[in-house]
Design a protein around this motif. Structure first.
Motif, PDB file in Angstrom:
ATOM      1  N   ILE A  57      82.188  43.940  22.122  1.00  0.00           N
ATOM      2  CA  ILE A  57      82.017  45.158  21.331  1.00  0.00           C
ATOM      3  C   ILE A  57      82.884  45.107  20.079  1.00  0.00           C
ATOM      4  CG2 ILE A  57      82.395  47.656  21.342  1.00  0.00           C
ATOM      5  CD1 ILE A  57      81.661  47.661  24.288  1.00  0.00           C
ATOM      6  N   ASN A  58      84.102  44.645  20.225  1.00  0.00           N
ATOM      7  CA  ASN A  58      85.007  44.543  19.084  1.00  0.00           C
ATOM      8  C   ASN A  58      84.484  43.570  18.036  1.00  0.00           C
ATOM      9  OD1 ASN A  58      87.768  44.988  17.848  1.00  0.00           O
ATOM     10  ND2 ASN A  58      87.835  42.770  18.167  1.00  0.00           N
ATOM     11  N   GLU A  59      83.821  42.511  18.475  1.00  0.00           N
ATOM     12  CA  GLU A  59      83.357  41.482  17.558  1.00  0.00           C
ATOM     13  C   GLU A  59      82.003  41.802  16.938  1.00  0.00           C
ATOM     14  OE1 GLU A  59      83.016  38.058  15.298  1.00  0.00           O
ATOM     15  OE2 GLU A  59      84.775  38.981  16.235  1.00  0.00           O
ATOM     16  N   PHE A  60      81.051  42.259  17.749  1.00  0.00           N
ATOM     17  CA  PHE A  60      79.664  42.375  17.276  1.00  0.00           C
ATOM     18  C   PHE A  60      79.359  43.714  16.629  1.00  0.00           C
ATOM     19  CE2 PHE A  60      79.148  38.917  20.362  1.00  0.00           C
ATOM     20  CZ  PHE A  60      78.410  38.031  19.609  1.00  0.00           C
ATOM     21  N   ALA A  61      80.104  44.763  16.946  1.00  0.00           N
ATOM     22  CA  ALA A  61      79.791  46.080  16.388  1.00  0.00           C
ATOM     23  C   ALA A  61      79.913  46.043  14.858  1.00  0.00           C
ATOM     24  CB  ALA A  61      80.717  47.142  16.972  1.00  0.00           C
ATOM     25  N   GLY A  62      78.844  46.393  14.169  1.00  0.00           N
ATOM     26  CA  GLY A  62      78.835  46.429  12.707  1.00  0.00           C
ATOM     27  C   GLY A  62      78.646  45.091  12.039  1.00  0.00           C
ATOM     28  N   LEU A  63      78.371  44.022  12.802  1.00  0.00           N
ATOM     29  CA  LEU A  63      78.228  42.688  12.227  1.00  0.00           C
ATOM     30  C   LEU A  63      76.763  42.432  11.859  1.00  0.00           C
ATOM     31  CD1 LEU A  63      80.385  40.488  11.764  1.00  0.00           C
ATOM     32  CD2 LEU A  63      79.550  39.356  13.823  1.00  0.00           C
ATOM     33  N   LYS A  64      76.530  41.788  10.721  1.00  0.00           N
ATOM     34  CA  LYS A  64      75.179  41.445  10.261  1.00  0.00           C
ATOM     35  C   LYS A  64      75.003  39.933  10.309  1.00  0.00           C
ATOM     36  CE  LYS A  64      74.358  45.760   9.038  1.00  0.00           C
ATOM     37  NZ  LYS A  64      73.353  46.615   9.721  1.00  0.00           N
ATOM     38  N   PHE A  65      73.799  39.490  10.715  1.00  0.00           N
ATOM     39  CA  PHE A  65      73.514  38.062  10.826  1.00  0.00           C
ATOM     40  C   PHE A  65      72.342  37.699   9.917  1.00  0.00           C
ATOM     41  CE2 PHE A  65      75.455  39.155  14.904  1.00  0.00           C
ATOM     42  CZ  PHE A  65      76.449  38.183  14.986  1.00  0.00           C
ATOM     43  N   TYR A  66      72.391  36.449   9.433  1.00  0.00           N
ATOM     44  CA  TYR A  66      71.272  35.949   8.638  1.00  0.00           C
ATOM     45  C   TYR A  66      70.069  35.769   9.563  1.00  0.00           C
ATOM     46  CZ  TYR A  66      75.150  34.813   5.511  1.00  0.00           C
ATOM     47  OH  TYR A  66      76.268  34.884   4.732  1.00  0.00           O
ATOM     48  N   HIS A  67      68.864  36.105   9.039  1.00  0.00           N
ATOM     49  CA  HIS A  67      67.664  35.966   9.869  1.00  0.00           C
ATOM     50  C   HIS A  67      66.495  35.555   8.987  1.00  0.00           C
ATOM     51  CE1 HIS A  67      67.648  40.068   8.236  1.00  0.00           C
ATOM     52  NE2 HIS A  67      66.316  39.994   8.292  1.00  0.00           N
ATOM     53  N   LYS A  68      65.568  34.822   9.593  1.00  0.00           N
ATOM     54  CA  LYS A  68      64.376  34.358   8.894  1.00  0.00           C
ATOM     55  C   LYS A  68      63.107  34.974   9.464  1.00  0.00           C
ATOM     56  CE  LYS A  68      66.362  29.822   7.759  1.00  0.00           C
ATOM     57  NZ  LYS A  68      66.197  28.350   7.905  1.00  0.00           N
ATOM     58  N   HIS A  69      63.174  35.342  10.735  1.00  0.00           N
ATOM     59  CA  HIS A  69      61.993  35.877  11.400  1.00  0.00           C
ATOM     60  C   HIS A  69      62.284  37.284  11.891  1.00  0.00           C
ATOM     61  CE1 HIS A  69      60.506  31.734  11.287  1.00  0.00           C
ATOM     62  NE2 HIS A  69      61.666  31.358  11.858  1.00  0.00           N
ATOM     63  N   SER A  70      61.207  38.002  12.151  1.00  0.00           N
ATOM     64  CA  SER A  70      61.353  39.388  12.589  1.00  0.00           C
ATOM     65  C   SER A  70      61.945  39.482  13.988  1.00  0.00           C
ATOM     66  CB  SER A  70      59.989  40.093  12.550  1.00  0.00           C
ATOM     67  OG  SER A  70      59.060  39.399  13.382  1.00  0.00           O
ATOM     68  N   PHE A  71      61.742  38.433  14.796  1.00  0.00           N
ATOM     69  CA  PHE A  71      62.270  38.482  16.169  1.00  0.00           C
ATOM     70  C   PHE A  71      63.717  37.992  16.242  1.00  0.00           C
ATOM     71  CE2 PHE A  71      59.735  34.619  15.523  1.00  0.00           C
ATOM     72  CZ  PHE A  71      60.673  33.633  15.724  1.00  0.00           C
TER      73      PHE A  71
END
Length: 720
Positions: free
Chosen positions: A596-610
């Motif tokens: 929770i401390n690490e992933f909350a509010g984090l954005k990741f690069y993505h290429k596909h909708s899934f």
């Protein structure tokens, strides 16, 4: 009391979430009330305070005797029988040791005899102990005189100095000495008496740190027992494991204690000649049988010379006696001949000894009689207040934890090394889709590493410390509540340093969520997990009988928590019968909070909708969605309290309990034989020489004789 109960109820309802959490919180609250209420002064049991009024009176004065005053005693034992029942039978028909002279033979080992006299036979449903043990003509159950028992093992807190050990023992056992100057003077006198002045400021040491010598440790053990000025000192093989010089120094110390008025009863194995000459009386045992009991020095040699066994000139009498009563297993013929010799000596002593086994002549000091009856308030062990015990134990625990340089250095190096290794493997993770799995793996191994490091350290140390605590509690030095609370608080600064080192190195190397608040939460979560793992280690160390067993049991339990730690199996896919395990797994809750401390509010690069676009989506796949870090803190706190409460209950349940002598049946007690004074001109009864093939008849049962040891100005009895 009603107001307190209502407040506790409000606290429990506010802390608990689900039903299980409220139950655990209620148990913890009840136990904390028990801890902080604490017992008052320790008095004698009800059945011992209900004796006649004259037994509880003091002649002329009702003030307690001074701490340094020693009151000699006469010890008499009769009809003592220790029986071990069969495992599959409730009747007492198993192995039996008889300390009374029954059918002409005494069958008992020297350590067993010593333990029975000192009241150190551990209670067991298979053991039965009966007989009469009197002190100055009074039953020993009235506790009118103090005993001390020095075990073979020297158990101490290794990082304390000799002076600190004695000072803390004096503060815990003698709270009536409130003045620092008086206590320091008392300790200094002990150091001089024991010959420990030269090493007074040296740490005791252990296998990791070099400290004082083995002989100095044995004398320090004597010093810890002498704090309460016991009348009788029992020592179980005090020279075992020591070289000749150190053994001599220990026995010189015991002899000096005898000259100071103590009665010393010890078991010993094949002493050197100079040690043997220090004894006043000896009891010779072989294969559990009594061969000789009476005055030491030349009298045993004269006794055995009547049977044709002469001690060679310039030979060690102790070695001669040991060889005489030992079985030679070098060949079948030697076994037969030595066994026949021993049987003859045993039977001869049984049939030809006097009605009463006399001790050596005693030199009494002129003055008032020492058989004064003391008030029960003077003999009951008095403890200091709960908070006084807590502060003293906190001081001791802090010194032990902060000075343990070898352990702390190893833990610090391992924390930094593991952080460097993990940081190198997960070096500067980015925001790609593959980094999601990397982050989860890193957080999982961080939780596992922190928990295993704390658990391993605790289970490797606490079983040894538990033996010291059991010994101190058996003496009534302090209660369990102050000890556990002081240990918890003292280890917080040291225990928190290593997770902080680990997080400080790992966090920037792996490039986890780069904010200061997230870094602080990361360190806080792993630190709390470390404390919970240490509490679990205390419980494991309490359950396991040895350090080796604890080292095997602890990681096994942790492996179960790792499997249900939230990474290898999703909580939603856990079989129903195992779904309770994730709720009590400290690995799972640490992993939960770190994610929770690490992933909350984090954005990741993505290429596909899934693809996973946000950290919240990654948390949903772990079934952590909608949770908060405070859930982790509450759960870890509950787990920590649960393990500490379990440790308290187990230690309380497993407190050493010792068998008490029960009076034998009235028909089995022979009339008390009066002890006549033994004058200097009296001689032991003349014995006829024993032929090798002579047959002996056993003495009748009604000729059971008591063995009497009397302590006054000079008295040291040895059993070997």
């Amino acid at each position: 009391m009603v107001f307190g109960a209502k407040k506790v109820g409000h606290v429990v309802s506010s802390v608990g979430g689900n039903g299980v959490g409220q139950i655990l919180a209620a148990m913890a609250a009840a136990l904390l009330l028990r801890l902080f209420s604490g017992p008052g002064p320790a008095f004698l049991p009800e059945n011992e305070t209900s004796e006649e009024n004259d037994d509880a009176s003091v002649t002329g004065d009702d003030t307690p005797p001074p701490a340094s005053k020693v009151f000699p005693v006469t010890i008499t034992w009769r009809n003592i029988n220790c029986s071990l029942s069969d495992k599959h039978s409730k009747s007492w028909r198993g192995k039996t040791w008889k300390i009374t002279r029954h059918n002409g033979v005494i069958r008992i080992r020297k350590t067993t005899l010593l333990n029975v006299l000192a009241g150190q036979i551990l209670a067991s449903p298979r053991l039965h102990l009966s007989g009469l043990l009197e002190l100055n003509g009074k039953p020993s159950s009235n506790k009118a005189y103090k005993f001390a028992y020095v075990r073979q093992e020297d158990l101490f807190f290794s990082q304390l100095t000799v002076r600190e050990t004695l000072s803390l023992a004096a503060e815990l056992q003698l709270p009536e000495i409130s003045s620092t100057e008086e206590r320091d003077e008392y300790v200094n006198n002990l150091l001089f008496k024991l010959g420990l002045v030269s090493c007074a400021d040296s740490i005791i040491g252990d296998a990791k740190v070099r400290g004082i010598s083995g002989g100095e440790k044995k004398r320090l053990s004597l010093g810890c027992e002498l704090i309460a000025s016991p009348s009788v000192i029992f020592a179980d093989e005090p020279t075992t494991g020591l070289d000749a010089f150190q053994a001599e120094k220990v026995m010189e110390t015991l002899r000096q204690l005898v000259l100071d008025g103590h009665t010393v009863i010890c078991s010993i194995h094949q002493p050197r000649g100079s040690v043997y000459s220090k004894f006043d009386d000896i009891v010779l045992l072989t294969e559990g049988a009594l061969v000789y009991a009476g005055p030491a020095r030349d009298e045993p040699l004269e006794y055995f010379s009547l049977f044709g066994y002469e001690c060679p000139d310039h030979a060690n009498p102790a070695e001669f006696l040991a060889d005489l009563i030992s079985i030679d297993y070098s060949s079948a013929e030697s076994v037969y001949s030595s066994q026949k010799r021993i049987d003859a000596l045993v039977e001869a002593f049984s049939t030809q000894s006097s009605a009463v086994l006399y001790a050596t002549p005693l030199t009494r000091k002129t003055g008032p009689r020492h058989d004064i009856k003391f008030s029960k308030r003077t003999v009951a062990r008095r403890k200091g207040g709960w908070w006084r015990q807590f502060w003293l134990l906190l001081k001791r625990a802090w010194m032990q934890a902060s000075r343990d340089a070898p352990t702390n250095k190893v833990r610090a190096r391992m924390s930094v090394a593991s952080a460097i290794i993990f940081g190198s493997v997960f070096w500067r993770m980015g925001r790609s889709q593959t980094s999601i799995q990397d982050r989860m793996g890193l957080l999982q191994v961080a939780a596992i590493n922190t928990a295993m490091a704390a658990l391993t350290k605790t289970v490797g140390i606490f079983p040894k410390e538990r033996a010291i605590v059991d010994r101190d509690r058996a003496k009534g030095s302090y209660s369990l509540g102050p000890y556990l609370l002081s240990k918890l608080i003292a280890e917080i600064p040291v225990g928190a340093a290593f997770p902080l080192m680990f997080g400080a190195v790992l966090y920037p190397m792996a490039r986890l969520h780069p904010t200061l608040s997230r870094f602080g939460k990361f360190c806080g979560i792993v630190t709390l997990e470390s404390f919970a793992a240490s509490a679990m280690g205390l419980t494991v160390g309490t359950m396991a009988p040895t350090t080796e067993a604890a080292m095997a049991l602890g990681p096994s339990l942790m492996t179960v928590f790792i499997v249900f730690g939230g990474y290898y199996i999703n909580a939603d896919n856990t079989p129903i019968i195992f779904r309770w395990i994730p709720h009590v797994s400290l690995i799972r809750w640490a992993f939960h909070g770190l994610c929770i401390n690490e992933f909350a509010g984090l954005k990741f690069y993505h290429k596909h909708s899934f693809d996973i676009q946000t950290g919240e989506q990654a948390l949903e796949r772990l079934s952590f969605g909608g949770s908060h870090i405070r859930d982790t803190v509450i759960a870890q706190s509950r787990i920590l309290l649960f393990w500490y409460c379990t440790t308290y209950l187990l230690l309380e349940k497993n407190k050493p309990k010792y068998l008490q002598l029960k009076l034998p049946a009235s028909g089995q007690i022979e009339p008390h034989l009066k002890l006549e004074p033994l004058l200097e001109t009296d001689q032991p009864p003349l014995l006829k020489p024993v032929e090798q093939n002579q047959q002996f008849e056993s003495s009748p049962v009604d000729q059971i004789r008591p063995f009497i040891l009397e302590g006054a100005k000079v008295k040291e009895i040895c059993i070997f």
